[in-house]
Design a protein around this motif. Sequence first.
Motif, PDB file in Angstrom:
ATOM      1  N   ASP A  67       0.818  -1.209   0.000  1.00  0.00           N
ATOM      2  CA  ASP A  67       0.000   0.000   0.000  1.00  0.00           C
ATOM      3  C   ASP A  67       0.854   1.262   0.000  1.00  0.00           C
ATOM      4  O   ASP A  67       0.674   2.143  -0.836  1.00  0.00           O
ATOM      5  CB  ASP A  67      -0.946   0.009   1.201  1.00  0.00           C
ATOM      6  N   LEU A  68       1.783   1.351   0.921  1.00  0.00           N
ATOM      7  CA  LEU A  68       2.567   2.573   1.080  1.00  0.00           C
ATOM      8  C   LEU A  68       3.475   2.818  -0.124  1.00  0.00           C
ATOM      9  O   LEU A  68       3.510   3.924  -0.660  1.00  0.00           O
ATOM     10  CB  LEU A  68       3.394   2.491   2.371  1.00  0.00           C
ATOM     11  N   MET A  69       4.182   1.787  -0.566  1.00  0.00           N
ATOM     12  CA  MET A  69       5.065   1.964  -1.721  1.00  0.00           C
ATOM     13  C   MET A  69       4.246   2.237  -2.992  1.00  0.00           C
ATOM     14  O   MET A  69       4.632   3.071  -3.808  1.00  0.00           O
ATOM     15  CB  MET A  69       5.964   0.742  -1.901  1.00  0.00           C
ATOM     16  N   GLY A  70       3.125   1.545  -3.132  1.00  0.00           N
ATOM     17  CA  GLY A  70       2.271   1.796  -4.287  1.00  0.00           C
ATOM     18  C   GLY A  70       1.765   3.226  -4.322  1.00  0.00           C
ATOM     19  O   GLY A  70       1.745   3.879  -5.373  1.00  0.00           O
ATOM     20  N   PHE A  71       1.363   3.740  -3.165  1.00  0.00           N
ATOM     21  CA  PHE A  71       0.850   5.109  -3.101  1.00  0.00           C
ATOM     22  C   PHE A  71       1.951   6.132  -3.395  1.00  0.00           C
ATOM     23  O   PHE A  71       1.791   6.993  -4.259  1.00  0.00           O
ATOM     24  CB  PHE A  71       0.233   5.394  -1.728  1.00  0.00           C
ATOM     25  N   TRP A  72       3.068   6.045  -2.654  1.00  0.00           N
ATOM     26  CA  TRP A  72       4.094   7.082  -2.770  1.00  0.00           C
ATOM     27  C   TRP A  72       4.834   7.051  -4.100  1.00  0.00           C
ATOM     28  O   TRP A  72       5.307   8.080  -4.580  1.00  0.00           O
ATOM     29  CB  TRP A  72       5.068   7.026  -1.596  1.00  0.00           C
ATOM     30  N   PRO A  76       2.635  12.328  -7.789  1.00  0.00           N
ATOM     31  CA  PRO A  76       3.399  13.202  -8.693  1.00  0.00           C
ATOM     32  C   PRO A  76       4.681  13.736  -8.044  1.00  0.00           C
ATOM     33  O   PRO A  76       4.721  14.031  -6.852  1.00  0.00           O
ATOM     34  CB  PRO A  76       2.434  14.356  -8.987  1.00  0.00           C
ATOM     35  N   GLU A  77       5.705  13.817  -8.849  1.00  0.00           N
ATOM     36  CA  GLU A  77       6.993  14.363  -8.404  1.00  0.00           C
ATOM     37  C   GLU A  77       6.909  15.883  -8.418  1.00  0.00           C
ATOM     38  O   GLU A  77       6.082  16.445  -9.093  1.00  0.00           O
ATOM     39  CB  GLU A  77       8.111  13.874  -9.324  1.00  0.00           C
ATOM     40  N   PRO A  78       7.770  16.615  -7.762  1.00  0.00           N
ATOM     41  CA  PRO A  78       8.789  16.119  -6.846  1.00  0.00           C
ATOM     42  C   PRO A  78       8.181  15.799  -5.483  1.00  0.00           C
ATOM     43  O   PRO A  78       7.236  16.452  -5.040  1.00  0.00           O
ATOM     44  CB  PRO A  78       9.773  17.263  -6.750  1.00  0.00           C
ATOM     45  N   ASN A  79       8.731  14.805  -4.863  1.00  0.00           N
ATOM     46  CA  ASN A  79       8.224  14.362  -3.577  1.00  0.00           C
ATOM     47  C   ASN A  79       9.384  13.775  -2.769  1.00  0.00           C
ATOM     48  O   ASN A  79       9.919  12.734  -3.132  1.00  0.00           O
ATOM     49  CB  ASN A  79       7.140  13.310  -3.807  1.00  0.00           C
ATOM     50  N   PRO A  80       9.761  14.423  -1.668  1.00  0.00           N
ATOM     51  CA  PRO A  80      10.916  13.946  -0.894  1.00  0.00           C
ATOM     52  C   PRO A  80      10.675  12.577  -0.246  1.00  0.00           C
ATOM     53  O   PRO A  80      11.609  11.815  -0.044  1.00  0.00           O
ATOM     54  CB  PRO A  80      11.122  15.030   0.160  1.00  0.00           C
ATOM     55  N   PHE A  81       9.424  12.253   0.060  1.00  0.00           N
ATOM     56  CA  PHE A  81       9.133  10.966   0.689  1.00  0.00           C
ATOM     57  C   PHE A  81       9.368   9.824  -0.298  1.00  0.00           C
ATOM     58  O   PHE A  81       9.919   8.787   0.056  1.00  0.00           O
ATOM     59  CB  PHE A  81       7.709  10.927   1.234  1.00  0.00           C
ATOM     60  N   THR A  82       8.964  10.014  -1.545  1.00  0.00           N
ATOM     61  CA  THR A  82       9.156   8.975  -2.552  1.00  0.00           C
ATOM     62  C   THR A  82      10.634   8.674  -2.722  1.00  0.00           C
ATOM     63  O   THR A  82      11.050   7.509  -2.709  1.00  0.00           O
ATOM     64  CB  THR A  82       8.538   9.394  -3.897  1.00  0.00           C
ATOM     65  N   GLU A  83      11.431   9.701  -2.879  1.00  0.00           N
ATOM     66  CA  GLU A  83      12.871   9.513  -3.074  1.00  0.00           C
ATOM     67  C   GLU A  83      13.496   8.761  -1.903  1.00  0.00           C
ATOM     68  O   GLU A  83      14.260   7.811  -2.095  1.00  0.00           O
ATOM     69  CB  GLU A  83      13.545  10.877  -3.253  1.00  0.00           C
TER      70      GLU A  83
END
Length: 192
Positions: A67-72, A76-83
Amino acid sequence: MGTITVFASVTLDGVMQAPGRPDEDPRGGFTHGGWALPYQDEVAGRFAAEGMSQGGAILFGHRTYDDLMGFWTSTPEPNPFTEALVAADKFVATRRRDIRLDHPNSTALVGEASDTVARLRAERDGGITVLGSGELVRALIAAGLVDDLVLLQHPLVLGTGTKLFDTTPVALELQRSLTTTTGVIIGQYAVR
């Protein structure tokens, strides 16, 4: 040896289920998903960023990982949490031998979490942070594997939903606390 820190949002009555989105986790007929959203502010954001900047591995149960990895990773970028999430070493505690992990730096810990996570903790230096993953957290607490808890305690009582704690007693020592502008108390506790 590594240290395990649990990072979780909870209500005052201990509910941790689906804080982030209305559709996050409707198991058991839970209809209050997204309950933490109205309480987000800069104080909590800075605290989370501070924790993420320290690096270390992340540990999930398989449902939370998906769930968490799929969501983040679809945000849309830029997103510090995704990186930060994509770059981190990720470990997924699961009993499923056929689990598929779709994100880089991900390793399955197949078997009973009390055994597989104990081995990980013994073999790995540095911090390991558990995000969400209530069933996993309860198993790790019962096995005496949690070193610290960071709880974002929201001024809200839901009366229903999956709770962070079960019947296992846990003695905690407050290390740090702060209050957000929306009344969330962030408590950092050492497990005695």
